[in-house]
Write a protein that holds these residues in place. Structure first.
Motif, PDB file in Angstrom:
ATOM      1  N   MET A  86       0.055   0.018   4.071  1.00 18.70           N
ATOM      2  CA  MET A  86      -0.402  -0.662   2.757  1.00 18.70           C
ATOM      3  C   MET A  86      -1.104   0.492   1.861  1.00 18.70           C
ATOM      4  O   MET A  86      -1.810   1.437   2.432  1.00 18.70           O
ATOM      5  CB  MET A  86      -1.156  -1.749   3.117  1.00 18.70           C
ATOM      6  CG  MET A  86      -2.394  -1.490   3.759  1.00 18.70           C
ATOM      7  SD  MET A  86      -3.346  -2.843   4.254  1.00 18.70           S
ATOM      8  CE  MET A  86      -2.684  -3.221   5.732  1.00 18.70           C
ATOM      9  N   GLN A  87      -0.839   0.158   0.478  1.00 21.36           N
ATOM     10  CA  GLN A  87      -1.759   0.805  -0.472  1.00 21.36           C
ATOM     11  C   GLN A  87      -2.553  -0.134  -0.909  1.00 21.36           C
ATOM     12  O   GLN A  87      -3.498  -0.514  -0.535  1.00 21.36           O
ATOM     13  CB  GLN A  87      -1.037   1.910  -1.132  1.00 21.36           C
ATOM     14  CG  GLN A  87      -0.476   3.090  -0.388  1.00 21.36           C
ATOM     15  CD  GLN A  87       0.213   4.113  -1.302  1.00 21.36           C
ATOM     16  OE1 GLN A  87      -0.192   4.034  -2.503  1.00 21.36           O
ATOM     17  NE2 GLN A  87       0.981   4.822  -0.905  1.00 21.36           N
ATOM     18  N   CYS A  88      -2.148  -0.551  -2.078  1.00 20.16           N
ATOM     19  CA  CYS A  88      -2.902  -1.608  -2.932  1.00 20.16           C
ATOM     20  C   CYS A  88      -2.920  -2.945  -2.127  1.00 20.16           C
ATOM     21  O   CYS A  88      -3.819  -3.660  -2.358  1.00 20.16           O
ATOM     22  CB  CYS A  88      -2.589  -1.758  -4.164  1.00 20.16           C
ATOM     23  SG  CYS A  88      -0.914  -2.725  -4.516  1.00 20.16           S
ATOM     24  N   GLY A  89      -1.735  -3.234  -1.236  1.00 18.93           N
ATOM     25  CA  GLY A  89      -1.772  -4.322  -0.630  1.00 18.93           C
ATOM     26  C   GLY A  89      -1.318  -5.629  -1.331  1.00 18.93           C
ATOM     27  O   GLY A  89      -1.389  -6.598  -0.542  1.00 18.93           O
ATOM     28  N   PHE A  90      -1.062  -5.497  -2.586  1.00 17.77           N
ATOM     29  CA  PHE A  90      -0.597  -6.867  -3.243  1.00 17.77           C
ATOM     30  C   PHE A  90       0.857  -7.150  -2.859  1.00 17.77           C
ATOM     31  O   PHE A  90       0.844  -8.576  -2.710  1.00 17.77           O
ATOM     32  CB  PHE A  90      -0.659  -6.259  -4.716  1.00 17.77           C
ATOM     33  CG  PHE A  90      -0.697  -7.528  -5.716  1.00 17.77           C
ATOM     34  CD1 PHE A  90      -1.834  -8.226  -5.738  1.00 17.77           C
ATOM     35  CD2 PHE A  90       0.356  -8.088  -6.161  1.00 17.77           C
ATOM     36  CE1 PHE A  90      -1.889  -9.428  -6.609  1.00 17.77           C
ATOM     37  CE2 PHE A  90       0.195  -9.289  -6.844  1.00 17.77           C
ATOM     38  CZ  PHE A  90      -0.685  -9.724  -7.258  1.00 17.77           C
ATOM     39  N   CYS A  91       1.455  -6.384  -2.275  1.00 21.33           N
ATOM     40  CA  CYS A  91       2.901  -6.944  -1.679  1.00 21.33           C
ATOM     41  C   CYS A  91       2.923  -7.153  -0.473  1.00 21.33           C
ATOM     42  O   CYS A  91       3.669  -8.100   0.113  1.00 21.33           O
ATOM     43  CB  CYS A  91       3.959  -5.720  -1.999  1.00 21.33           C
ATOM     44  SG  CYS A  91       3.619  -4.417  -0.482  1.00 21.33           S
ATOM     45  N   CYS A 124       7.565  -3.183  -2.924  1.00 22.87           N
ATOM     46  CA  CYS A 124       6.387  -2.532  -2.747  1.00 22.87           C
ATOM     47  C   CYS A 124       6.368  -1.163  -3.839  1.00 22.87           C
ATOM     48  O   CYS A 124       6.951  -0.267  -3.601  1.00 22.87           O
ATOM     49  CB  CYS A 124       6.063  -1.916  -1.312  1.00 22.87           C
ATOM     50  SG  CYS A 124       4.547  -0.890  -1.186  1.00 22.87           S
ATOM     51  N   ARG A 125       5.371  -1.364  -4.796  1.00 20.94           N
ATOM     52  CA  ARG A 125       5.608  -0.550  -6.034  1.00 20.94           C
ATOM     53  C   ARG A 125       4.687   0.721  -5.399  1.00 20.94           C
ATOM     54  O   ARG A 125       5.043   1.820  -6.194  1.00 20.94           O
ATOM     55  CB  ARG A 125       4.738  -1.150  -7.284  1.00 20.94           C
ATOM     56  CG  ARG A 125       4.827  -0.337  -8.404  1.00 20.94           C
ATOM     57  CD  ARG A 125       6.431   0.166  -8.942  1.00 20.94           C
ATOM     58  NE  ARG A 125       6.411   0.840 -10.298  1.00 20.94           N
ATOM     59  CZ  ARG A 125       7.506   1.666 -10.608  1.00 20.94           C
ATOM     60  NH1 ARG A 125       8.310   2.033  -9.634  1.00 20.94           N
ATOM     61  NH2 ARG A 125       7.207   2.138 -11.817  1.00 20.94           N
ATOM     62  N   CYS A 126       3.917   0.539  -4.505  1.00 17.00           N
ATOM     63  CA  CYS A 126       3.028   1.672  -4.020  1.00 17.00           C
ATOM     64  C   CYS A 126       3.937   2.524  -3.132  1.00 17.00           C
ATOM     65  O   CYS A 126       3.508   3.703  -2.899  1.00 17.00           O
ATOM     66  CB  CYS A 126       1.940   1.273  -3.228  1.00 17.00           C
ATOM     67  SG  CYS A 126       0.504   0.330  -4.297  1.00 17.00           S
ATOM     68  N   THR A 179       5.213   2.300   0.169  1.00 21.24           N
ATOM     69  CA  THR A 179       4.914   2.283   1.607  1.00 21.24           C
ATOM     70  C   THR A 179       6.349   1.555   2.441  1.00 21.24           C
ATOM     71  O   THR A 179       5.945   1.283   3.557  1.00 21.24           O
ATOM     72  CB  THR A 179       3.690   1.207   2.086  1.00 21.24           C
ATOM     73  OG1 THR A 179       3.869   0.245   1.817  1.00 21.24           O
ATOM     74  CG2 THR A 179       2.664   2.057   0.816  1.00 21.24           C
ATOM     75  N   LEU A 236       2.363  -4.211  -9.238  1.00 24.30           N
ATOM     76  CA  LEU A 236       2.826  -5.351  -8.862  1.00 24.30           C
ATOM     77  C   LEU A 236       1.807  -6.566  -9.389  1.00 24.30           C
ATOM     78  O   LEU A 236       2.431  -7.664  -9.610  1.00 24.30           O
ATOM     79  CB  LEU A 236       2.966  -5.786  -7.383  1.00 24.30           C
ATOM     80  CG  LEU A 236       3.878  -6.487  -6.761  1.00 24.30           C
ATOM     81  CD1 LEU A 236       5.382  -6.245  -7.547  1.00 24.30           C
ATOM     82  CD2 LEU A 236       4.246  -6.372  -5.316  1.00 24.30           C
ATOM     83  N   TYR A 250      -1.379   3.171 -11.161  1.00 28.21           N
ATOM     84  CA  TYR A 250      -0.650   4.186 -11.479  1.00 28.21           C
ATOM     85  C   TYR A 250      -0.827   4.759 -12.986  1.00 28.21           C
ATOM     86  O   TYR A 250       0.145   5.309 -13.638  1.00 28.21           O
ATOM     87  CB  TYR A 250       0.766   4.113 -11.173  1.00 28.21           C
ATOM     88  CG  TYR A 250       0.894   2.909 -10.021  1.00 28.21           C
ATOM     89  CD1 TYR A 250       0.970   3.333  -8.813  1.00 28.21           C
ATOM     90  CD2 TYR A 250       1.584   1.843 -10.534  1.00 28.21           C
ATOM     91  CE1 TYR A 250       0.957   2.634  -7.743  1.00 28.21           C
ATOM     92  CE2 TYR A 250       1.669   0.809  -9.290  1.00 28.21           C
ATOM     93  CZ  TYR A 250       1.371   1.307  -8.076  1.00 28.21           C
ATOM     94  OH  TYR A 250       1.613   0.354  -7.075  1.00 28.21           O
TER      95      TYR A 250
HETATM   96 FE1  FES Z   1       0.881  -1.921  -3.410  1.00 28.89          FE
HETATM   97 FE2  FES Z   1       3.016  -2.520  -1.809  1.00 28.89          FE
HETATM   98  S1  FES Z   1       0.942  -1.717  -1.427  1.00 28.89           S
HETATM   99  S2  FES Z   1       2.532  -2.816  -3.910  1.00 28.89           S
END
Ligand code: FES
Ligand code: FES
Length: 854
Positions: free
Chosen positions: A98-103, A135-137, A139, A504, A556
């Motif tokens: 995960m990065q931002c975790g929103f997805c 997952c826009r980040c 991952t 996202l 971003y």
């Molecule tokens: Fe940021 Fe998937 S972790 S959109």
């Protein structure tokens, strides 16, 4: 029960209003306060809202309440409660997936459904099952690994995980500490007893230009260390790297170090989280502040143990007398104190040790379980929701307005506040419906160019921009003469399209007034900038505005500006209640800003196989990364600002991507024209050893051989970070497949190796979108594809194996690495396409419909 119906959610019967056309997502979030399912697009195209209905994954945003009937709904919270999520939570954390975790909650639900069907899913099965989840980040590969790990039963047991790092919900000080003298701040009205150490930086030396150097750290009675920074975390996990720095320098266990980020009332001033400045600026400041705190603790321990401070060392949360072995814990040294110590930076000598050891896992369990709350998940007593009336096209002005019908809707308030026309209601759907009921007539917009005439428009509309967006010119030798005398001369024009950030989580703000003082919760990258923008717009002192950045679902570079915060604040003032404004995906595409499009003219000349002349003119995109690392005695490099028909602004690495695309494509073409190997040709013209090393590293790892007909390479340096990317492609009847990407990166001393690799992977995936498919189409003042179903961002099935080769430079200060790894992706692919097909593509995106044009 008239007007109410029953549905079963997470095994519990719930009663909700009988509004069969309402989406399940709306019911879950607004009626039941179950927020694990997220709004990302509202059209079934991102998977952020995924839930199970009778154990089958569905998009709750496009599932009507009427479609649910008496079937069982299970959200990510329900999966967590009955233990079905445990293996996935451990696996996501083990893999740092995960990065931002929103997805992440949507991914976890989709993965649960897959694992219920298939006990040992292949990579292909995972990609196919989760391809609807964005997952826009970027991952994806980590998520796939996590699912395989969970399937194999190899995830870490949940009860053996380190405790999550809680974010703080601090009381409001009397005035923002960043606007108050260090000795006047009411630290202990907000913080528990203990020690506060403040760094007094003296004269501004310009070393940390994006953040002030007067930071502070609190050490509490139980040994908890709380550091404060104005930077924010939109998924790049600078939180972990900054905590590592504080823990290292102070001698505290990592799990006792907390970081308060992006709260303008309690954090030091910061210009914003951009330009890869978290490590060079906030990291440097926090290291020195932690060093100051260590010094104060050593002095206190010296007194307590009655020994010379020289004999003492701080480690693992305690100060130790090395000869005797006696020790005293940090918490015991500061217990019952309310002490503020200001330490001059000149008196501080950081140890400078960097652990270079990633924590065992990244991320937090609440990200997977859906408990983590983003701005749109927050609530306040009496909260109302706002929706804004938007013009039909850029530049349209309001001619007349009729609001009777909208105002007749029960529970709706129409707000007319100068240029702001909006509806406020108890929930976002009602507010949006009320805005649709407003009858507005608009004056037609002025004539505007479309994406098809963009290049001509930019060429013919130069702008006289100043400051950061201003022009740039660098010249040496006589370029025109050198070009005229060249044995081989190569000229070409490269273009890049406007592209969107597509975080996202769309822009969201919640604003609440308490008397004259305002608090805004919003996922911005510039909390202090937004504080100023809101204060200006609302006509209130900056000190009366508090901006708090909760967890943010991606940025971003796209979450710099404060429109949504201002809208929420104005509406909250108008209706005397807290108001949340959440932009729809269409608003995000239309009323945000874009990465600038570029038109780039390049001319190169060579004699005797050596580059002699280099002329490079970027129109519109910017000067980032415009300077060439290749030696050429005659060179002219320019950036010409232009009147952009679309609103443009920051983006990951900004113009460096366009400039690298043009430069690295052109150098590659010149090498081929001269019959030289593209790697050798580059090496022959590079003097910067760090760039040489990353280029060699990427080429070696990718198996570069002269004449290999499927590989392309590109390299560059930006923001003190060096990268080289090698791509391997395959063409099946002109359908382009990216088979493998290798990126070597040197960003100085590595603080958090796995975090670094995660960022490089994410930047690479994001780079794939801009390189291959993403482009904003527009005409007549309108964005013609303002939705995720028609704006193709990378998905599971688009992502090739990505290999990252980090080069550690312990002797060199750490630079950020979240941006630069994006710059070489597009030219490496373009060069690989040329190797594979002989076709040189000079326009990004390279393959908008998945194929290349011969
Ligand atoms: Fe940021 Fe998937 S972790 S959109
Ligand atoms: Fe439902 Fe995107 S798929 S919000």
């Amino acid at each position: 029960m008239p007007g109410r119906i029953r549905i079963v959610v997470n095994g519990i019967e719930r009663v909700v209003p009988a509004q069969p056309e309402r989406s399940l997502l709306h019911v879950l979030r607004e009626e039941l306060d179950i927020t694990g399912a997220k709004y990302g697009c509202g059209e079934g195209a991102c998977g952020a809202c995924t839930v199970l209905v009778d154990d089958r994954p569905v998009r709750s945003c496009t599932t009507r309440l009427a479609d649910v009937g008496d079937r069982a709904v299970t959200t990510v919270e329900g999966l967590g409660a009955d233990g079905r999520l445990d293996a996935l939570v451990g696996a996501f954390l083990d893999e740092g997936a995960m990065q931002c975790g929103f997805c992440t909650p949507g991914m976890a639900v989709a993965a649960t459904a897959l694992l219920a069907e298939t006990r040992d899913p292949s990579d292909e099965a995972i990609a196919a099952a989760l391809d609807g989840n964005v997952c826009r980040c970027g991952t994806y590969s980590r998520i796939a690994r996590a699912i395989r790990r969970a399937a194999a039963g190899a995830a870490t047991e949940l009860d053996t995980l380190e405790p999550a790092v809680a974010s703080l919900d601090l009381a409001r000080p009397r005035a923002p500490w960043s606007l108050t003298d260090a000795r006047e701040r009411d630290y202990f009205d907000v913080l528990p007893a203990g020690l506060v150490v403040v760094l007094d930086p003296g004269e501004d030396d310009g070393t940390t230009w994006s953040t002030t150097r007067d930071a502070w750290i609190h050490v509490g009675a139980v040994g908890t260390v709380t550091a404060f920074t104005g930077k924010i975390n939109v998924g790049q996990d600078n939180r972990t790297a900054l905590r590592l720095i504080v823990a290292d320098e102070l001698g505290a266990p990592l799990d006792r170090v907390r970081l308060v980020m992006g709260d303008t009332d309690v954090c030091p001033f910061d210009m914003g989280t951009f330009g890869s400045r978290s490590m060079p600026d906030a990291g440097r400041v926090l290291r020195r502040t932690a060093s100051a705190a260590r010094r104060v603790l050593l002095e206190a321990a010296s007194e307590r143990l009655n020994v010379d401070a020289e004999r003492l060392d701080a480690s693992d949360g305690a100060v130790r007398d090395m000869p005797s072995g006696r020790s005293v814990a940090f918490g015991d040294l500061v217990a019952r104190e309310h002490r503020v110590v200001v330490v001059a930076e000149a008196d501080v000598e950081p140890r400078g040790a960097v652990s270079r050891r990633s924590p065992r896992r990244h991320g937090t369990a609440d990200t997977v379980t859906g408990a983590r709350r983003y701005a749109a998940d927050l609530s306040r007593p009496r909260l109302r929701h706002g929706a804004i009336l938007r013009p039909p096209a850029f530049g349209s002005t309001l001619r007349s307005i009729e609001t009777d019908e909208a105002e007749a809707i029960p529970g709706v308030t129409i707000v007319l506040d100068e240029d702001l026309v909006a509806a406020v209601a108890a929930d976002p759907v009602s507010a949006t419906s009320a805005v649709r009921a407003i009858r507005a007539e608009w004056n037609p917009p002025p004539l505007q160019p479309s994406d098809e005439d963009l290049s001509e428009h930019l060429r013919s509309h130069p702008a006289d921009a100043q400051g950061w967006g201003g022009g740039f010119r660098q010249e040496a030798g006589d370029v025109d003469q050198a070009l005229a005398e060249a044995e081989v001369r190569l000229e070409a024009t490269y273009t890049t399209a406007y592209i969107a950030h597509v975080p996202l989580e769309t822009r969201v703000a919640l604003a609440e007034w308490e008397g004259d003082r305002l608090t805004v919760w919003t996922g911005t990258q510039r909390p202090f900038g937004i504080r100023w923008e809101v204060a200006e717009a609302l006509g209130v002192p900056e000190a009366d505005v508090r901006v708090i950045v909760p967890d943010a679902g991606g940025g971003y570079g796209g979450k710099h500006s404060g429109e949504v915060a201002i809208e929420a604040a104005r509406l909250a003032r108008a209706v005397s209640a807290p108001v949340m404004v959440r932009w729809s995906r269409e608003e995000e595409f239309t009323w945000g800003y874009f990465r600038p499009a570029a038109v780039i003219d390049v001319a190169a000349g060579a004699r005797g196989g050596v580059l002699t002349a280099w002329s490079f003119t970027n129109i519109n995109a910017g000067a980032a990364g415009i300077e060439s690392p290749y030696t050429a005695p005659h060179r002219r490099i320019e950036f010409q600002p232009a009147e952009s028909p679309l609103r443009q602004g920051s983006y990951r690495a900004l113009a460096a991507t366009a400039n690298h695309f043009a430069r690295e494509s052109h150098i590659d073409e010149l090498a081929h024209r001269l019959g030289a190997d593209p790697v050798e040709f580059r090496l022959h013209h590079l003097v910067d050893e760090r760039l040489v090393e990353v280029l060699r590293a990427a080429a070696d790892r990718a198996g570069w051989r002269t004449g290999n007909a499927a590989l392309g390479i590109a390299c560059g340096v930006e923001k003190d970070c060096y990268v080289a990317t090698c791509a391997r492609v395959r063409l099946d009847d002109d359908r382009l497949r990216i088979e493998r990407i290798v990126t070597a990166v040197d960003c100085g001393a590595i603080v958090d190796r796995d975090g670094l690799v995660n960022q490089v992977e994410g930047a690479t995936v994001m780079g794939l979108g801009g390189a291959l498919t993403e482009a904003i189409r527009f005409a007549d003042g309108r964005i013609t594809d303002p939705c995720l179903s028609r704006y193709p961002v990378p998905r599971f099935t688009d992502v090739p194996p990505i290999e990252v080769v980090p080069l550690d430079r312990p002797d060199i200060s750490s630079a950020g690495a979240g941006e630069t790894p994006i710059v070489a992706v597009a030219p490496a692919i373009a060069n690989a396409i040329f190797s594979a097909s002989g076709i040189r593509i000079r326009s990004m995106p390279l393959a908008p419909d998945g194929t290349i044009t011969r």
